[in-house]
Design a protein around this motif. Structure first.
Motif, PDB file in Angstrom:
ATOM      1  N   UNK A   1       0.988  -1.251  -0.184  1.00 14.98           N
ATOM      2  CA  UNK A   1       0.065   0.130  -0.168  1.00 14.98           C
ATOM      3  C   UNK A   1       0.867   1.349   0.027  1.00 14.98           C
ATOM      4  N   UNK A   2       2.245   1.064  -0.169  1.00  9.09           N
ATOM      5  CA  UNK A   2       3.210   2.116  -0.229  1.00  9.09           C
ATOM      6  C   UNK A   2       3.433   2.780   0.830  1.00  9.09           C
ATOM      7  N   UNK A   3       3.111   2.030   2.198  1.00  2.98           N
ATOM      8  CA  UNK A   3       3.511   2.615   3.465  1.00  2.98           C
ATOM      9  C   UNK A   3       4.994   1.829   3.867  1.00  2.98           C
ATOM     10  N   UNK A   4       5.616   2.851   4.585  1.00  2.00           N
ATOM     11  CA  UNK A   4       6.982   2.288   5.050  1.00  2.00           C
ATOM     12  C   UNK A   4       6.910   1.322   6.224  1.00  2.00           C
ATOM     13  N   UNK A   5       7.517   0.349   6.213  1.00  2.69           N
ATOM     14  CA  UNK A   5       7.278  -0.384   7.619  1.00  2.69           C
ATOM     15  C   UNK A   5       8.725  -0.746   7.795  1.00  2.69           C
ATOM     16  N   UNK A   6       9.035  -1.086   9.272  1.00  2.00           N
ATOM     17  CA  UNK A   6      10.265  -1.667   9.726  1.00  2.00           C
ATOM     18  C   UNK A   6       9.971  -2.622  11.000  1.00  2.00           C
ATOM     19  N   UNK A   7      10.865  -3.725  11.097  1.00  2.00           N
ATOM     20  CA  UNK A   7      10.739  -4.663  11.645  1.00  2.00           C
ATOM     21  C   UNK A   7      11.046  -4.263  13.203  1.00  2.00           C
ATOM     22  N   UNK A   8      10.533  -4.941  14.425  1.00  2.00           N
ATOM     23  CA  UNK A   8      10.942  -4.403  15.613  1.00  2.00           C
ATOM     24  C   UNK A   8      10.861  -5.670  16.540  1.00  2.00           C
ATOM     25  N   UNK A   9      12.185  -5.932  17.101  1.00  2.00           N
ATOM     26  CA  UNK A   9      12.308  -6.909  18.117  1.00  2.00           C
ATOM     27  C   UNK A   9      12.447  -6.370  19.398  1.00  2.00           C
ATOM     28  N   UNK A  10      11.903  -6.759  20.688  1.00  2.00           N
ATOM     29  CA  UNK A  10      12.178  -6.371  21.991  1.00  2.00           C
ATOM     30  C   UNK A  10      11.294  -7.252  23.057  1.00  2.00           C
ATOM     31  N   UNK A  11      10.748  -6.308  24.246  1.00  2.00           N
ATOM     32  CA  UNK A  11      10.152  -7.282  24.936  1.00  2.00           C
ATOM     33  C   UNK A  11       8.458  -6.408  25.236  1.00  2.00           C
ATOM     34  N   UNK A  12       7.634  -7.335  25.526  1.00  2.00           N
ATOM     35  CA  UNK A  12       6.315  -6.802  25.788  1.00  2.00           C
ATOM     36  C   UNK A  12       5.798  -7.252  27.302  1.00  2.00           C
TER      37      UNK A  12
ATOM     38  N   UNK B   1       6.803 -12.229  26.131  1.00  2.00           N
ATOM     39  CA  UNK B   1       8.144 -11.428  26.697  1.00  2.00           C
ATOM     40  C   UNK B   1       9.026 -11.008  25.715  1.00  2.00           C
ATOM     41  N   UNK B   2       9.593 -11.893  25.044  1.00  2.00           N
ATOM     42  CA  UNK B   2      10.561 -11.762  23.929  1.00  2.00           C
ATOM     43  C   UNK B   2       9.719 -11.627  22.807  1.00  2.00           C
ATOM     44  N   UNK B   3       9.463 -10.409  22.165  1.00  2.00           N
ATOM     45  CA  UNK B   3       8.334 -10.262  21.208  1.00  2.00           C
ATOM     46  C   UNK B   3       8.957  -9.597  19.938  1.00  2.00           C
ATOM     47  N   UNK B   4       7.854  -9.525  18.939  1.00  2.00           N
ATOM     48  CA  UNK B   4       8.224  -8.961  17.823  1.00  2.00           C
ATOM     49  C   UNK B   4       6.933  -8.070  17.286  1.00  2.00           C
ATOM     50  N   UNK B   5       7.175  -7.226  16.778  1.00  2.00           N
ATOM     51  CA  UNK B   5       6.137  -6.237  15.941  1.00  2.00           C
ATOM     52  C   UNK B   5       6.600  -5.383  15.198  1.00  2.00           C
ATOM     53  N   UNK B   6       6.002  -4.541  14.360  1.00  2.00           N
ATOM     54  CA  UNK B   6       6.338  -3.873  13.375  1.00  2.00           C
ATOM     55  C   UNK B   6       6.099  -2.122  13.608  1.00  2.00           C
ATOM     56  N   UNK B   7       6.843  -1.443  13.002  1.00  2.00           N
ATOM     57  CA  UNK B   7       6.413   0.091  12.817  1.00  2.00           C
ATOM     58  C   UNK B   7       6.197   0.687  11.454  1.00  2.00           C
TER      59      UNK B   7
ATOM     60  N   UNK C   1       7.424   6.944  13.298  1.00  2.00           N
ATOM     61  CA  UNK C   1       7.457   5.695  13.319  1.00  2.00           C
ATOM     62  C   UNK C   1       6.329   5.369  14.404  1.00  2.00           C
ATOM     63  N   UNK C   2       5.154   4.572  14.069  1.00  2.00           N
ATOM     64  CA  UNK C   2       4.082   4.129  15.032  1.00  2.00           C
ATOM     65  C   UNK C   2       4.004   2.601  15.202  1.00  2.00           C
ATOM     66  N   UNK C   3       4.437   2.061  16.390  1.00  2.00           N
ATOM     67  CA  UNK C   3       4.179   0.660  16.585  1.00  2.00           C
ATOM     68  C   UNK C   3       2.945  -0.045  16.117  1.00  2.00           C
ATOM     69  N   UNK C   4       2.910  -0.997  15.810  1.00  2.00           N
ATOM     70  CA  UNK C   4       1.685  -1.836  15.444  1.00  2.00           C
ATOM     71  C   UNK C   4       2.094  -3.508  15.886  1.00  2.00           C
ATOM     72  N   UNK C   5       1.063  -4.208  16.556  1.00  2.00           N
ATOM     73  CA  UNK C   5       1.433  -5.459  17.049  1.00  2.00           C
ATOM     74  C   UNK C   5       0.375  -6.510  16.432  1.00  2.00           C
TER      75      UNK C   5
END
Length: 283
Positions: free
Chosen positions: A196-207, A217-223, A231-235
């Motif tokens: 859809x022409x939206x820029x995204x990046x992968x995120x690893x971390x904790x939730x 706890x060890x988690x991944x989501x996107x921004x 950059x807005x985080x989306x899970x």
């Protein structure tokens, strides 16, 4: 909210090996709601040397290297974080664009965002294109509404499974299986938004969510990069936008750039990895 996070990683080898330099992506990234009160690394065997560096995505990284043959590598990270309440929607969209625009970002931003817009055509199936077309039409081309609807749709219709293998399923495989790990679901949604022409990046971390079962706890989501909002985080696995309950450790254009431990070894040994994360609320 104050959290104590302990992250243990153990690599064991069937025979002695020579460890090449390793890179640890275990520092919390700078965010307006995160304050690092304490962080310590306990590494065994003792490295010959360490260095704090920045990787290609500006992730703070600890480089470690060794001199002797080894049969194990144990890394324990202990940190105390203070997290302030955070609302990801307190921004003014500017410029006001929607998904009907051929260019969502100014030229200079598009050039800088190219790595986060890239995908191969075979990553998007016809079924995925139909779903996305319906989502955009239903949201009348509004970016936030489309993002919210797609997030809810994936969370409702895809099962989240705990899958410890480091490889990530392709977007079409995850789409067709209607299930996946947090990493699989994040990568699938990233590719759909890039279409859809939206820029995204992968995120690893904790939730941290005490109401969720173990495995988050060890988690991944996107921004996703929103004009005006950054950059807005989306899970998609939890069906949430990222708030102060999310602690990012690394970002990258692809999942492979965000592994907590990166490195290799010389030798013919078989390796085994064990990892645990415990998160305790302190007050």
């Amino acid at each position: 909210m104050r959290l104590n996070i302990r992250h243990n990683t153990l690599y064991s080898y069937s025979k002695t090996v020579f460890l090449e330099p390793h890179y640890l992506l275990m520092y919390p990234l700078q965010r307006p709601y995160v304050t690092v009160e304490h962080i310590s690394f306990d590494i065994s065997p003792q490295p010959l040397g360490t260095a704090d560096v920045l990787d290609i995505f500006n992730n703070p990284t600890k480089q470690i290297w060794f001199a002797e043959m080894q049969n194990m590598l144990h890394i324990e990270v202990d940190m105390v974080l203070s997290l302030e309440p955070f609302n990801p929607f307190t921004f003014l969209p500017f410029p006001e664009v929607d998904l009907s625009h051929s260019e969502l970002y100014a030229f200079e931003k598009t050039h800088a965002l190219n790595p986060f817009l890239r995908y191969d055509e075979e990553m998007i199936t016809e079924d995925m294109k139909t779903l996305l077309s319906d989502m955009v039409a239903g949201a009348r081309n509004d970016i936030i509404a489309t993002l919210t609807n797609l997030l809810g749709h994936i969370h409702k219709n895809w099962d989240h499974s705990i899958r410890l293998h480091p490889d990530v399923w392709s977007s079409d495989e995850c789409y067709n299986k209607k299930k996946g790990s947090c990493r699989d679901l994040a990568w699938m949604m990233m590719i759909m938004l890039r279409y859809l022409k939206l820029a995204t990046r992968f995120v690893s971390g904790y939730s941290f969510n005490p109401e969720q079962r173990n495995g988050h706890e060890l988690h991944a989501w996107l921004e996703v990069f929103i004009p005006g909002g950054g950059w807005i985080g989306v899970d998609p696995s939890l069906g949430l936008f990222a708030t102060d309950h999310f602690v990012p450790l690394a970002v990258g254009s692809e999942p492979k750039f965000t592994m907590p431990v990166n490195g290799s070894y010389r030798g013919s040994a078989i390796s085994n990895m064990e990892s645990t994360v415990t998160i305790r609320k302190m007050d």
